[in-house]
Write an enzyme that holds these catalytic residues in place. Structure first.
Site, PDB file in Angstrom:
ATOM      1  CG  ASP A   1    -124.015 -48.246  -9.517  1.00  0.00           C
ATOM      2  OD1 ASP A   1    -124.702 -48.938 -10.265  1.00  0.00           O
ATOM      3  OD2 ASP A   1    -123.259 -48.725  -8.644  1.00  0.00           O
TER       4      ASP A   1
ATOM      5  CE1 TYR B   1    -114.530 -53.658  -9.251  1.00  0.00           C
ATOM      6  CE2 TYR B   1    -114.532 -55.181 -11.101  1.00  0.00           C
ATOM      7  CZ  TYR B   1    -115.046 -54.060 -10.467  1.00  0.00           C
ATOM      8  OH  TYR B   1    -116.059 -53.351 -11.042  1.00  0.00           O
TER       9      TYR B   1
ATOM     10  CD  GLN C   1    -117.134 -39.783 -15.661  1.00  0.00           C
ATOM     11  OE1 GLN C   1    -117.726 -38.865 -16.209  1.00  0.00           O
ATOM     12  NE2 GLN C   1    -117.752 -40.858 -15.209  1.00  0.00           N
TER      13      GLN C   1
ATOM     14  NE  ARG D   1    -113.087 -50.656 -10.568  1.00  0.00           N
ATOM     15  CZ  ARG D   1    -112.602 -50.172  -9.445  1.00  0.00           C
ATOM     16  NH1 ARG D   1    -111.436 -50.586  -8.987  1.00  0.00           N
ATOM     17  NH2 ARG D   1    -113.279 -49.264  -8.756  1.00  0.00           N
ATOM     18  N   GLY D   2    -115.531 -53.292 -14.276  1.00  0.00           N
ATOM     19  CA  GLY D   2    -116.889 -52.804 -14.054  1.00  0.00           C
ATOM     20  C   GLY D   2    -117.658 -52.596 -15.333  1.00  0.00           C
ATOM     21  CD  GLU D   3    -122.785 -50.691 -17.148  1.00  0.00           C
ATOM     22  OE1 GLU D   3    -123.134 -51.599 -16.373  1.00  0.00           O
ATOM     23  OE2 GLU D   3    -123.589 -49.953 -17.747  1.00  0.00           O
ATOM     24  CG  ASP D   4    -118.238 -45.052 -17.324  1.00  0.00           C
ATOM     25  OD1 ASP D   4    -118.909 -45.023 -18.377  1.00  0.00           O
ATOM     26  OD2 ASP D   4    -117.585 -44.071 -16.927  1.00  0.00           O
ATOM     27  CB  SER D   5    -113.118 -48.106 -16.579  1.00  0.00           C
ATOM     28  OG  SER D   5    -113.364 -49.307 -15.904  1.00  0.00           O
TER      29      SER D   5
HETATM   30  O1  TRH Z   1    -116.085 -48.474 -10.006  1.00  0.00           O
HETATM   31  P1  TRH Z   1    -116.417 -49.689 -10.765  1.00  0.00           P
HETATM   32  O2  TRH Z   1    -115.865 -50.932 -10.254  1.00  0.00           O
HETATM   33  O3  TRH Z   1    -117.959 -49.830 -10.885  1.00  0.00           O
HETATM   34  C1  TRH Z   1    -118.672 -51.030 -10.669  1.00  0.00           C
HETATM   35  C2  TRH Z   1    -119.398 -51.439 -11.931  1.00  0.00           C
HETATM   36  O4  TRH Z   1    -120.061 -50.389 -12.553  1.00  0.00           O
HETATM   37  C3  TRH Z   1    -120.370 -52.541 -11.619  1.00  0.00           C
HETATM   38  O5  TRH Z   1    -121.132 -52.846 -12.767  1.00  0.00           O
HETATM   39  C4  TRH Z   1    -121.265 -52.112 -10.488  1.00  0.00           C
HETATM   40  O6  TRH Z   1    -122.155 -53.069 -10.179  1.00  0.00           O
HETATM   41  C5  TRH Z   1    -120.397 -51.810  -9.300  1.00  0.00           C
HETATM   42  O7  TRH Z   1    -119.528 -50.757  -9.602  1.00  0.00           O
HETATM   43  C6  TRH Z   1    -121.203 -51.423  -8.087  1.00  0.00           C
HETATM   44  O8  TRH Z   1    -115.896 -49.514 -12.287  1.00  0.00           O
HETATM   45  P2  TRH Z   1    -116.428 -48.578 -13.471  1.00  0.00           P
HETATM   46  O9  TRH Z   1    -117.779 -49.043 -13.910  1.00  0.00           O
HETATM   47  O10 TRH Z   1    -115.385 -48.564 -14.454  1.00  0.00           O
HETATM   48  O11 TRH Z   1    -116.594 -47.139 -12.854  1.00  0.00           O
HETATM   49  C7  TRH Z   1    -115.515 -46.318 -12.491  1.00  0.00           C
HETATM   50  C8  TRH Z   1    -115.826 -44.868 -12.799  1.00  0.00           C
HETATM   51  O12 TRH Z   1    -114.788 -44.039 -12.294  1.00  0.00           O
HETATM   52  C9  TRH Z   1    -115.922 -44.581 -14.281  1.00  0.00           C
HETATM   53  O13 TRH Z   1    -116.960 -43.636 -14.531  1.00  0.00           O
HETATM   54  C10 TRH Z   1    -114.582 -43.944 -14.624  1.00  0.00           C
HETATM   55  C11 TRH Z   1    -114.322 -43.187 -13.354  1.00  0.00           C
HETATM   56  N1  TRH Z   1    -112.919 -42.847 -13.100  1.00  0.00           N
HETATM   57  C12 TRH Z   1    -112.573 -41.519 -12.960  1.00  0.00           C
HETATM   58  O14 TRH Z   1    -113.438 -40.626 -13.073  1.00  0.00           O
HETATM   59  N2  TRH Z   1    -111.279 -41.201 -12.696  1.00  0.00           N
HETATM   60  C13 TRH Z   1    -110.291 -42.143 -12.583  1.00  0.00           C
HETATM   61  O15 TRH Z   1    -109.109 -41.798 -12.327  1.00  0.00           O
HETATM   62  C14 TRH Z   1    -110.670 -43.519 -12.755  1.00  0.00           C
HETATM   63  C15 TRH Z   1    -109.632 -44.600 -12.655  1.00  0.00           C
HETATM   64  C16 TRH Z   1    -111.975 -43.832 -13.000  1.00  0.00           C
END
Ligand code: TRH
Length: 402
Positions: A17, A213, A275, A291-295
């Site tokens: 988020d 995950y 990021q 995973r998730g949304e952003d990555s």
């Molecule tokens: O952290 P997440 O598992 O987020 C999830 C999903 O968004 C899901 O939809 C939501 O409901 C849940 O959280 C609560 O995975 P995501 O979405 O990839 O987000 C990780 C963020 O971390 C992304 O912006 C990339 C960032 N990131 C870094 O900044 N540095 C890093 O080294 C890594 C590995 C990731």
């Protein structure tokens, strides 16, 4: 006068988020020249995230501060619980042009109360989670009548992969950055050196990244990597994905910088990077598990073969979302490649044995590579999410002041 956008973000259990909100806020400031206030509830989690993004930032100072932080032109404020409504009314809501309620985080009652008394048009956007499901196009842009001022309009805004949705976050220079990173042979070489491989093994290792995950499929995939012919380096940022690596290597307390080897596999533990550095890692790897949304979205911009570990939901609806994405993503792929991708993706997300599935997928990586490039180009034709949001607000303003 510069428009003021206010974003509310609740950090649930990961960085998804805040990852999206932070990226969006920065883009609105840097590319659209807006004033952005980002209200975040979990201050300790936020400060960990922001210090990875801006290394100069003093985490300890933030935790003892007045709960306001400026980073990359974005004003980040602590979302106080309970809310101080008078302060809010005077200082913030009254001067906002747009309020974004990110991922259904539910605005505090005091904010909704403040929306009863606004004196200028205000757009209230409910920014939803990303989905490739077909209903998204029908629901994107629908309004939701609220019991607040008639000057306020609430809209559901859905990101998406197709025309008719809100699009995906993509900075203007992102595609060029990936092209640049991928042309720099020395960047890839620097990554390989982190693994400390002997020169002979350094020849042409397969580079993979893992950000997932918990899943029992991990052990079976690692088994497959161990028994590969070609050396493979797996980069794992500290966090949840490390638990499975620790138990596979019967070790504990892995930290950034640790390197572990078995058979053809070398695992390199990376720090949680910014990021942008993470984008660069995705760009340089031959295969990314995200995973998730952003990555997940960033891996698509990197134009590299990828598998998506979708955020699991108790009712299992995540599998429908995964299928919907597959239907779009796999279009145009040769049958063998499509089958291998589908089988591994399903196996990974259902926690099945992925050993053989990997041995079927790996020979298809070059087909997947050209497909990933085509997919990136196809997505890049659409306007990005931030631009769509800004255009939406422009139309709203025009309709409010014809
Ligand atoms: O952290 P997440 O598992 O987020 C999830 C999903 O968004 C899901 O939809 C939501 O409901 C849940 O959280 C609560 O995975 P995501 O979405 O990839 O987000 C990780 C963020 O971390 C992304 O912006 C990339 C960032 N990131 C870094 O900044 N540095 C890093 O080294 C890594 C590995 C990731």
């Amino acid at each position: 006068m510069t428009a003021r956008w206010t974003i509310f973000c609740s950090i649930i259990d990961n960085f998804g988020d805040i990852g999206v909100c932070w990226r969006l806020a920065r883009q609105l400031v840097n590319e659209h020249r807006l004033e952005v206030e980002l209200w975040v509830d979990d201050w300790p989690a936020l400060s960990g995230f922001v210090s990875a993004q801006c290394p100069a930032f003093d985490e300890a100072a933030l935790l003892s501060s007045s709960h306001i932080l400026w980073a990359d032109g974005v004003c980040i404020r602590q979302w106080p619980r309970p809310w101080k409504s008078q302060f809010l009314l005077d200082q913030h809501i009254a001067v906002s042009d747009v309020i974004i309620e990110a991922f259904g985080c539910e605005l505090p009652d005091a904010v909704k109360q403040a929306l009863v008394d606004v004196s200028k048009p205000l757009l209230w956007l409910n920014l939803e989670y990303l989905s490739a499901e077909t209903w998204v196009k029908d629901c994107h842009g629908l309004s939701s009548p609220q019991n607040v001022s008639r000057l306020v309009k609430k809209i559901f805004f859905f990101p998406g992969f197709e025309q008719g949705t809100g699009g995906l976050l993509r900075e203007t220079d992102l595609i060029n950055k990936h092209a640049h990173w991928q042309q720099q042979a020395d960047l890839r070489q620097q990554l390989i050196q982190l693994a400390g491989l002997k020169p002979v093994a350094c020849d042409n290792p397969l580079l993979v990244s893992l950000f997932s995950y918990h899943t029992p499929a991990l052990t079976t995939w690692l088994d497959a990597l161990v028994e590969q012919q070609q050396p493979v380096i797996c980069f794992v940022p500290v966090g949840k994905s490390l638990d499975g690596i620790q138990s596979y290597f019967s070790t504990s307390q892995l930290v950034a910088g640790n390197v572990l080897s078995r058979g053809a596999l070398t695992v390199v533990v990376l720090p949680f990077r910014s990021q942008e550095e993470y984008d660069c890692l995705l760009s340089l790897c031959d295969f990314n598990l995200v995973r998730g949304e952003d990555s997940f979205v960033r891996a698509q911009w990197a134009a590299r073969p990828m598998i998506w570990h979708i955020y699991p939901q108790d009712d299992g609806v995540h599998m429908l979302k995964l299928q919907a994405f597959e239907q779009l993503y796999l279009q145009g792929l040769e049958n063998d490649v499509r089958k291998a991708w589908h089988a591994f993706s399903n196996g990974w997300n259902q926690g099945e044995d992925c050993r053989e599935l990997w041995h079927h997928l790996r020979p298809q990586l070059s087909g997947l590579q050209s497909h990933a490039r085509k997919w990136q180009k196809k997505l890049a034709v659409m306007p990005d999410l931030a631009t769509n949001l800004v255009n939406f607000e422009t139309l709203f303003k025009l309709s409010a002041h014809p």
